[in-house]
Design an enzyme around this catalytic site. Structure first.
Site: not given
Ligand SMILES: Cc1cc2nc3c(=O)[nH]c(=O)nc-3n(C[C@H](O)[C@H](O)[C@H](O)COP(=O)(O)OP(=O)(O)OC[C@H]3O[C@@H](n4cnc5c(N)ncnc54)[C@H](O)[C@@H]3O)c2cc1C
Ligand SMILES: Cc1cc2nc3c(=O)[nH]c(=O)nc-3n(C[C@H](O)[C@H](O)[C@H](O)COP(=O)(O)OP(=O)(O)OC[C@H]3O[C@@H](n4cnc5c(N)ncnc54)[C@H](O)[C@@H]3O)c2cc1C
Lengths: 418, 478
Positions: B49, B335
């Site tokens: 973005h 996030i």
């Molecule tokens: C519909 C949608 C559209 C989006 N579009 C955009 C976009 O265009 N541009 C943008 O910048 N962002 C976008 N986002 C946001 C972006 O995808 C997320 O902010 C980002 O992927 C979050 O990453 P994360 O690592 O926090 O979460 P995740 O990728 O969910 O990673 C968290 C990980 O933790 C693991 N986990 C959870 N609990 C435990 C536990 N107890 N023990 C061990 N492991 C665990 C899970 O298995 C997972 O792999 C979008 C999100 C959505 C849902």
């Protein structure tokens, strides 16, 4: 590398085309096939029912293919296996790769496209639900069961009643699975009648017409599907939902000609068949490029593939000998229940024999007739007890019709109710 | 005793891991799934973005534009696919023009460069397939598209090569606060660490609430998508957003970095944190909304549908930093979008906090570069010739739809943190991601997994756990 004729795809279409061209005296020709053996999709079709028309006996897929492979060897037709064509350019340069020789650049005077077709995936239907394992196309399952001895599941629902789905319903039953239902969106099956009888009825597998899968359940492996009846607009009817526990969903929801290469070289494609637009010589919109078999339009019977491809091979050799004259073409029009025709055009200046026009209808018609019009004059009326989308039909246009009606612009095929 | 445990191998956890690998720290990432990038990071819009959406006083607003600018260098260092295709926020009604100007002003406050408001005709000059109903648009040239798998995997591989351990199938089930750190329990081991980073995506609340009194709740907000065949990938080159109206936030139509067309997402709050199913209503809804943006939506060319979960807390903003009552417990939680974009910067922020606390030495062996899998399809004819000569496996196509060779699949399996299942191969190479969705290549890909990793075919999974492809051999159950 230079060849007069390059045939892309070594399935029944490519093999028959190669044999025909060779028999017509084209010696400098080659078949390119990406698999490690010739025979195409037939290699995984170990059921019998192939070749009833061509050989007057019931062969299995591999047996049928072998007859043509033997012929190819007998005629010393060159072929390369494990060789995938990646690109064709307008000047008929073909780029292909294989692990032994690397990147091949082959110059051809004529090309026959015989790449077959592929199955439509789940996404093409946008079936909602989870994205678990246990969902695959019937053809992929066929490969596991018939060629690798592995079972993709134990409790099976088949979506779509195409021939591969029907055949796999029976196969999975043979191998110890329980096939709970074959679910078909349309009010009729898109498969051959004989397959419904021999693959479903004989094993008491229910065929649920006018039904579809509306939801897929299971986080990791498939646990079940929800099916529902559909209305006249093919929309699910709410109260008719039914949950069927199963670990496998096989999809037999249509085949799509593999025309990536044809697109690259600018061959005009028909939006109805997904295959090339061809004339009565199976020549596409690009001069010197021919198309036949499932890449041209999806066939039910390999016998038809063979006949069609044999003819394509002959015509390609005529082209190479300079015997295909250019000229005005007559358009073939499919209306009133006829979905499409192959060929799409006829070049009357080079007609020697009767022309076979293959086509499919878009609905089930009982006691109707196929009518052929040369402009406004009806020249043929073929009565049919039943016409169904699952069965490819044909009419023969006698060559003297064209001398009888010189200057005809359009030939129209229709279904007429009598 | 570990210095740092990161829970979650999504883009955020992996970005943090890579940043802290610049230091001499004993660190490990614990992930409950079979691979990196299995949560929200695998199912989103994949947009980098520009940064005009979030309010300037929020963390999202503060980080976005800055993080966006990190991508050119990062893509070069880590060899992932990224392109600044630019984005347009479409306005459909003259009456909404003030909202468009408001958005532009907000973007400028957030530090987004080169924002421009252009007329409907100018929009259609740029993108001829944009609907005639569009009266104006906010054009952001810095908007980009990225491959989210590639990005996450690249960050993880680089972190791993620089010393960070990764454990998969390791769900953190309990955390105990100790005098000098934490005791972290998974089903098969207990480890101790000085610092614990919560990058657990939609489960961030669960982890935080295990140790902190400053509780929050994450409600997953589902977004569904349809992905289209590459044949229609050029419907638009720029990302097309819709200006939010009374009817809702709107959906986007965008090319993906690999040349497909992507349409979605909707936004539905749900309860189940594992529910990434798609629904008929959802898929119909996004298609209906998307048809407003373009003259024609090629419905017949959908190849797959999917959904992802936004990790939305009641704070409606990122939660980044040490829990106020638990020193050493660092949240990178809640996030939601634009989290993919902000992840590299979140990595730096969290790493700075850790640096402050532990004062670690620099890792002199840190190598910022990572080389990705050589993609046969991207090579010139000469390069193709050369690579097949050197590595004949590159002369055999396994996935026909995406022209993925055996060489690439072998590389995906055998590289650091290599693929162990079919989805892992798909995300690393695109084998099975094309128009036939693995119908053709599944059996060959399984053979390669079997021969390289010695997994029996009946044990091979789509994405770990019980997601097996085969149930046994023929006639076994007769
Ligand atoms: C519909 C949608 C559209 C989006 N579009 C955009 C976009 O265009 N541009 C943008 O910048 N962002 C976008 N986002 C946001 C972006 O995808 C997320 O902010 C980002 O992927 C979050 O990453 P994360 O690592 O926090 O979460 P995740 O990728 O969910 O990673 C968290 C990980 O933790 C693991 N986990 C959870 N609990 C435990 C536990 N107890 N023990 C061990 N492991 C665990 C899970 O298995 C997972 O792999 C979008 C999100 C959505 C849902
Ligand atoms: C599962 C199934 C069951 C069937 N059952 C019956 C039956 O019971 N009775 C019956 O009569 N008919 C049956 N048919 C129909 C019949 O077998 C097919 O119509 C026939 O095989 C089509 O032949 P083809 O040569 O056009 O295509 P294919 O057999 O698919 O051959 C195409 C070949 O081209 C190769 N190829 C494609 N692209 C490239 C490229 N880029 N480079 C190199 N090579 C390439 C492929 O590897 C393949 O070998 C069945 C078909 C299927 C799919």
């Amino acid at each position: 590398m230079n060849y007069d004729l390059v045939i892309i795809g070594g399935g029944p279409a490519g093999l028959a085309a190669a044999v025909a061209a060779k028999e017509e005296g084209i010696d400098n020709l080659i078949i390119l096939e990406r698999e490690e053996e010739l025979g195409g999709i037939l290699n995984q079709c170990i059921h019998n029912g192939f070749g009833l028309h061509t050989f007057k006996e019931e062969l299995t897929g591999p047996e049928y293919a072998q007859r043509f492979i033997d012929k190819v060897n007998e005629l010393s037709i060159e072929y390369k296996l494990d060789t995938m064509v990646l690109d064709i350019t307008e000047d008929k340069t073909i780029y292909a790769i294989n692990p032994k020789e690397g990147l091949l650049e082959i110059h051809a005077k004529a090309i026959i496209l015989a790449m077959g077709c592929r199955e439509r995936p789940r996404g093409a239907l946008t079936i909602p639900g989870t994205r678990c394992s246990g969902i695959m196309t019937a053809g992929a399952a066929q490969k596991f069961v018939n060629m690798k001895n592995y079972m993709p599941g134990k409790e099976v629902v088949v979506l779509g009643s195409g021939d591969i789905g029907l055949i796999m319903a029976r196969r999975m039953t043979f191998e110890g699975a329980k096939v709970k239902a074959v679910v078909e969106l349309l009010p009729y099956s898109s498969g051959l009648k004989r397959n419904i009888v021999q693959c479903l009825d004989d094993y008491n597998i229910p065929l649920k017409l006018s039904h579809t899968v509306v939801n897929i359940h299971g986080k990791e492996r498939l646990e079940g599907v929800t099916i529902a009846k559909v209305d006249g607009n093919r929309k699910p009817i709410k109260e008719t939902e039914e949950y069927i526990p199963c670990d496998t969903l096989l999809l037999s929801v249509g085949l799509i000609p593999e025309n990536e290469l044809s697109r690259k070289v600018g061959v005009e494609l028909s939006p109805v068949t997904g295959g090339a637009v061809v004339d009565n010589h199976f020549q596409t919109s690009v001069e010197g490029i021919f198309s036949c078999g499932n890449v041209l339009h999806v066939h039910d019977l390999v016998d038809n593939v063979t006949l069609e491809s044999y003819s394509a091979g002959k015509n390609a050799s005529k082209y190479l000998k300079g015997q295909l004259r250019k000229g005005e073409t007559i358009k073939l029009k499919a209306t009133d229940g006829v979905r499409y025709t192959v060929p799409h055009f006829i070049n009357p200046s080079t007609i020697e024999k009767d022309i076979t026009v293959r086509f499919r209808v878009g609905d089930v018609f009982k006691g109707a007739a196929i009518a052929v019009y040369f402009d406004d004059t009806k020249v043929l009326n073929k009565k049919k007890r039943i016409l169904a989308p699952g069965e490819m039909e044909e009419v023969k246009l006698a060559s003297d019709l064209f001398s009888q009606y010189p200057g005809v612009k359009t030939i129209t095929l229709k279904v007429e109710r009598s | 005793m570990y210095d740092v445990v990161i829970v979650g191998a999504g883009v955020v956890g992996c970005a943090i891991a890579r940043e802290i690998s610049r230091y001499k720290l004993k660190s490990i990432v614990l992930e409950k799934e079979n691979d990196v990038c299995c949560g929200t990071s695998k199912a989103n819009s994949a947009i980098v973005h520009a940064g005009h959406d979030a309010l300037p006083e929020t963390l999202k607003g503060k980080l976005n534009a800055k993080a966006n600018l990190m991508f050119d260098k990062l893509a070069e260092d880590l060899d992932f696919h990224f392109r600044r295709n630019g984005s347009l926020v479409l306005c459909f009604d003259e009456k909404d023009m003030d909202k468009l100007y408001e958005l532009k002003a907000r973007g400028e406050k957030n530090g987004v460069p080169e924002l421009q408001i252009i007329s409907g005709d100018e929009v259609r000059k740029m993108e001829p397939n944009v609907s005639d109903q569009v009266v104006a648009a906010l054009y952001a040239p810095t908007g980009g598209i990225v491959c989210p798998f590639n990005l996450t995997i690249a960050l993880a591989e680089n972190a791993h090569v620089n010393g960070v351990e990764f454990n998969f199938n390791s769900e953190v089930i309990n955390i105990k606060k100790l005098e000098d750190g934490f005791e972290v329990k998974t089903k098969d081991k207990t480890i101790r660490t000085k610092i614990l980073v919560n990058a657990a995506g939609v489960y961030g609340d669960k982890l935080n609430n295990m140790v902190s009194k400053h509780k929050f709740t994450i409600t997953p907000r589902k977004g569904e998508y349809n992905l289209f065949d590459k044949y229609v990938g050029n419907l638009t080159d720029k990302t097309l957003f819709q200006l939010p109206t009374k009817l809702g936030k709107g959906v986007l139509v965008t090319p993906t970095i690999d040349g497909n067309l992507l349409v979605g997402p909707n936004a539905v709050d749900i309860e189940d944190k594992e529910d990434v199913s798609t629904t008929r209503e959802g898929l119909d809804d996004i298609m209906e909304k998307a048809s407003l943006s373009v003259k024609f939506l090629p419905k017949g060319n959908i190849i797959t549908s999917f959904s992802g979960l936004r990790a939305r807390s009641e704070k409606d903003d990122f939660i980044i930093g040490e829990a106020p009552d638990v020193p050493g417990f660092i949240n990178a939680s809640s996030i939601e979008s634009p989290g993919l974009t902000c992840a590299p910067l979140i990595g730096v922020i969290v790493s700075d906090i850790i640096k402050e606390k532990l004062n670690p030495k620099l890792n002199e062996n840190f190598n910022p570069k990572r080389k990705g899998i050589t993609r046969f399809n991207d090579l010139s004819l000469e390069e193709k010739k050369k690579i097949i000569k050197e590595r004949p496996e590159y002369g055999r196509i396994v996935c026909r739809c995406e022209s993925v060779t055996e060489g690439e699949i072998l590389d995906a399996i055998n590289r650091p943190l290599g693929a162990k299942d079919l989805d892992g191969i798909k995300r690393r190479t695109r084998a099975g991601a094309g128009r036939c969705q693995s119908g053709f290549c599944i059996s060959r890909t399984m053979e390669l997994l079997h021969s390289e990793l010695n997994i029996p075919p009946t044990e091979i999974t789509k994405f770990g756990k019980a997601s097996k492809i085969l149930v046994g051999t023929n006639k076994e159950s007769i």
